[in-house]
Write a protein that holds these residues in place. Structure first.
Motif, short mmCIF file in Angstrom:
data_model
loop_
_atom_site.label_atom_id
_atom_site.label_comp_id
_atom_site.label_asym_id
_atom_site.label_seq_id
_atom_site.Cartn_x
_atom_site.Cartn_y
_atom_site.Cartn_z
N ALA A 28 0.82 -1.22 0.00
CA ALA A 28 0.00 0.00 0.00
C ALA A 28 0.85 1.27 0.00
O ALA A 28 0.34 2.35 0.28
CB ALA A 28 -0.93 -0.01 1.21
N TRP A 29 2.13 1.11 -0.32
CA TRP A 29 3.04 2.26 -0.30
C TRP A 29 3.81 2.36 -1.61
O TRP A 29 4.09 1.36 -2.26
CB TRP A 29 4.05 2.14 0.85
N HIS A 30 4.15 3.59 -1.97
CA HIS A 30 5.13 3.84 -3.02
C HIS A 30 6.44 4.24 -2.35
O HIS A 30 6.45 5.09 -1.46
CB HIS A 30 4.70 5.00 -3.93
N VAL A 31 7.54 3.64 -2.74
CA VAL A 31 8.87 4.06 -2.27
C VAL A 31 9.50 4.87 -3.40
O VAL A 31 9.71 4.37 -4.51
CB VAL A 31 9.75 2.86 -1.90
N VAL A 32 9.78 6.13 -3.13
CA VAL A 32 10.13 7.08 -4.18
C VAL A 32 11.48 7.72 -3.92
O VAL A 32 11.77 8.14 -2.79
CB VAL A 32 9.05 8.19 -4.28
N ASP A 33 12.30 7.78 -4.94
CA ASP A 33 13.54 8.54 -4.89
C ASP A 33 13.19 10.01 -4.83
O ASP A 33 12.42 10.52 -5.68
CB ASP A 33 14.39 8.24 -6.13
N ILE A 34 13.71 10.71 -3.85
CA ILE A 34 13.30 12.09 -3.59
C ILE A 34 13.55 13.00 -4.79
O ILE A 34 12.77 13.92 -5.09
CB ILE A 34 14.01 12.65 -2.33
N MET A 35 14.63 12.74 -5.54
CA MET A 35 14.96 13.62 -6.66
C MET A 35 13.97 13.46 -7.83
O MET A 35 13.86 14.35 -8.67
CB MET A 35 16.38 13.35 -7.15
N SER A 36 13.24 12.34 -7.87
CA SER A 36 12.28 12.14 -8.95
C SER A 36 11.05 13.02 -8.79
O SER A 36 10.24 13.14 -9.72
CB SER A 36 11.85 10.67 -8.99
N LEU A 37 10.90 13.66 -7.63
CA LEU A 37 9.76 14.54 -7.41
C LEU A 37 9.90 15.87 -8.12
O LEU A 37 8.93 16.59 -8.31
CB LEU A 37 9.56 14.77 -5.90
N LEU A 38 11.14 16.20 -8.50
CA LEU A 38 11.39 17.48 -9.17
C LEU A 38 11.63 17.25 -10.65
O LEU A 38 12.36 16.32 -11.03
CB LEU A 38 12.60 18.18 -8.56
N PRO A 39 11.04 18.06 -11.54
CA PRO A 39 11.27 17.88 -12.97
C PRO A 39 12.67 18.29 -13.36
O PRO A 39 13.30 19.14 -12.72
CB PRO A 39 10.22 18.82 -13.60
N SER A 40 13.17 17.68 -14.42
CA SER A 40 14.48 18.03 -14.95
C SER A 40 14.37 19.31 -15.76
O SER A 40 13.30 19.69 -16.23
CB SER A 40 15.01 16.89 -15.82
N THR A 77 13.83 17.55 2.60
CA THR A 77 15.21 17.85 2.20
C THR A 77 16.22 16.87 2.81
O THR A 77 17.31 16.69 2.25
CB THR A 77 15.59 19.28 2.61
N LYS A 78 15.90 16.23 3.92
CA LYS A 78 16.86 15.36 4.60
C LYS A 78 16.71 13.88 4.20
O LYS A 78 17.32 13.01 4.83
CB LYS A 78 16.72 15.50 6.11
N TYR A 79 15.91 13.61 3.19
CA TYR A 79 15.64 12.22 2.82
C TYR A 79 16.12 11.92 1.40
O TYR A 79 16.11 12.80 0.54
CB TYR A 79 14.13 11.94 2.90
N GLN A 80 16.56 10.67 1.21
CA GLN A 80 16.90 10.21 -0.13
C GLN A 80 15.73 9.49 -0.79
O GLN A 80 15.53 9.59 -1.99
CB GLN A 80 18.12 9.29 -0.08
N THR A 81 14.98 8.74 0.03
CA THR A 81 13.76 8.09 -0.44
C THR A 81 12.65 8.37 0.56
O THR A 81 12.90 8.60 1.74
CB THR A 81 13.94 6.57 -0.59
N VAL A 82 11.42 8.35 0.08
CA VAL A 82 10.26 8.54 0.95
C VAL A 82 9.21 7.48 0.62
O VAL A 82 9.16 6.96 -0.50
CB VAL A 82 9.64 9.95 0.77
N LYS A 83 8.41 7.13 1.63
CA LYS A 83 7.30 6.19 1.44
C LYS A 83 6.00 6.98 1.42
O LYS A 83 5.66 7.69 2.37
CB LYS A 83 7.28 5.16 2.57
N ILE A 84 5.28 6.86 0.30
CA ILE A 84 4.04 7.61 0.10
C ILE A 84 2.89 6.62 -0.01
O ILE A 84 2.98 5.66 -0.78
CB ILE A 84 4.12 8.46 -1.18
#
Length: 462
Positions: A35-47, A383-390
């Motif tokens: 029930a979670w997405h594990v996301v690389d924090i940098m993928s949240l920002l567009p290139s 800002t202090k995370y590399q991955t987050v669970k959403i």
């Protein structure tokens, strides 16, 4: 001896209970992980670099975000997040006003507020652009596409008041297939807002953010790249245009009224279109006019509302967060829900949003909160995370169809110190809900108007 055996038996039972408890906890954790997405924090920002090639397919128009690096617009034009969200609220307010006014008008009540004369539906200019051709010989233009509008238009010469755009203005005198629509024509008289000048039909559109376009209602050959033509396409040749349009050349309307692109193209391509909005502004998607053969799409009925027949209504009745269905009565959604390509942030009935937001906050409590961003009231400092669970989010419809929102459609990232839940609540339950374009990212969305159903397929931009 009997005591020792009894003691040993008790120890085995306790150990068994502990093992069972540990096993159950492990199963619960695995269930939670589903029930979670594990996301690389940098993928949240567009290139800042366009990562998708602009491909020319026979029946697809390339979609780009108007403010992204793939956009044909100049890169020095940038709308801030606050401006985007403010304009989005203007659009939503106008949609709500129009629906309320239409319902009152249909039962003979007097209206407390009136809007300027309009042709098509006054709901803003959307966020995604495509290229089309107009005239003979063909000239290419970059325009917004919008399922909440009907009348298509571009800026034209001779311009009384025009904003600056990227491409040269359309010159009807240079097109051998251009013609004006006469005032006596039924096509003119059926416009929501029209007037007459020297026997020629004039159109008027005012949008929710007070942008406006007026001009000559006309016909010409529309070209859908690379070479699909629609002769005698009705459109607005705008000679007086002002507002927050950026550098776009105009708008293509995909609503259900007879002047929309889909209505005019249905005899040739069928009453169907589909699109996939890219995961971020650094990628491209596509818009396809005509039949779509994707096999994994799930369909839900398209609801017809006689008061506002141009909108695409679907019967939303529930929400899931983290894999669990929230305890929201289906009656909370009684005002109806539309799906709209030009609204950025999904709007939910007030009661539904509060439960949805509170559950999301509970599951995200491990992350530090951040200040609200305009209409977005649930934000985090990551800002202090590399991955987050959403937590996962799904829409549930009355026929049992479930739409799982892609992870790219859950958060709106202004910056890593302010990443917000990309949903907002209406001020009351009586206002219609709107499924916005953020929640549609990466999905193939199919509008099968002929069969009165809307489909959703995962991985639509692949």
């Amino acid at each position: 001896m009997a005591l020792n055996i009894s003691l040993l038996h008790c120890c085995i039972l306790v150990l068994g209970c502990l093992l069972y408890s540990h096993s159950s906890q492990a199963l619960e954790e695995r269930s939670r992980d589903n029930a979670w997405h594990v996301v690389d924090i940098m993928s949240l920002l567009p290139s800042s670099v366009c990562s998708s090639p602009i491909e020319k397919d026979f029946n697809r128009l390339t979609i780009t975000h108007r403010n992204g690096p793939c956009s044909p617009q100049p890169t020095n034009y940038k709308t801030t997040d606050v401006q985007i969200l403010t304009h989005d609220q203007d659009r939503v307010d106008t949609i709500h006003h129009h629906v309320t006014s239409a319902k009152k008008d249909s039962i003979g009540e007097s209206l407390s507020v009136s809007l300027p004369a309009q042709s098509g539906l006054p709901y803003g200019t959307g966020n995604y652009v495509v290229k089309i051709g107009m005239g003979t010989p063909r000239k290419d233009f970059t325009i917004v596409f919008d399922t909440g509008s009907d009348l298509s238009w571009i800026q034209c010469k001779p311009c009384k008041t025009c904003y600056n755009q990227t491409d040269p203005l359309f010159d009807p005198n240079l097109s051998s297939t251009f013609s004006s629509v006469p005032c006596s024509s039924m096509d003119c008289t059926q416009l929501d807002g029209s007037s007459c000048s020297s026997g020629q039909c004039q159109y008027e559109v005012t949008y929710g953010d007070n942008s406006q376009t007026d001009g000559l209602f006309a016909r010409d050959t529309l070209t859908l790249p690379p070479a699909n033509t629609l002769p005698n396409f009705m459109f607005g040749c705008g000679t007086s245009n002002a507002g927050i349009f950026g550098k776009i050349d105009g708008l293509i309307g995909l609503g259900r009224d007879r002047v929309s692109l889909i209505s005019q193209a249905s005899s040739k391509y069928g009453a169907m279109f589909s699109y996939c909005l890219p995961s971020s502004s650094s990628y491209t998607g596509y818009l396809s006019i005509g039949k779509n053969t994707m096999s994994n799409a799930a369909f839900t009925p398209m609801v017809q509302e006689t008061d506002t027949p141009s909108f695409y209504y679907i019967n939303l009745t529930g929400l899931k967060v983290g894999g669990q269905l929230l305890n929201i009565p289906a009656t909370v959604f009684y005002a109806g829900t539309i799906i709209d390509s030009g609204t950025v942030i999904t709007r939910l009935p007030h009661t539904a949003y509060v439960q949805f937001r509170d559950r999301f906050r509970q599951l995200m409590k491990r992350y530090p909160s951040a200040p609200s961003l305009s209409i977005l009231d649930t934000c985090y400092d990551l800002t202090k995370y590399q991955t987050v669970k959403i937590p996962t989010v799904s829409f549930v419809f009355s026929d049992g169809t479930t739409l799982d929102v892609n992870v790219n459609g859950l958060l709106y990232a202004s910056q890593l110190s302010q990443v917000c839940l990309a949903f907002a609540g209406n001020s009351r339950d009586s206002s219609i809900g709107i499924i916005g374009n953020t929640q549609q990212k990466t999905l193939l969305v199919i509008y099968d108007i002929a069969n009165q159903k809307i489909g959703f397929g995962s991985g639509g931009c692949n």
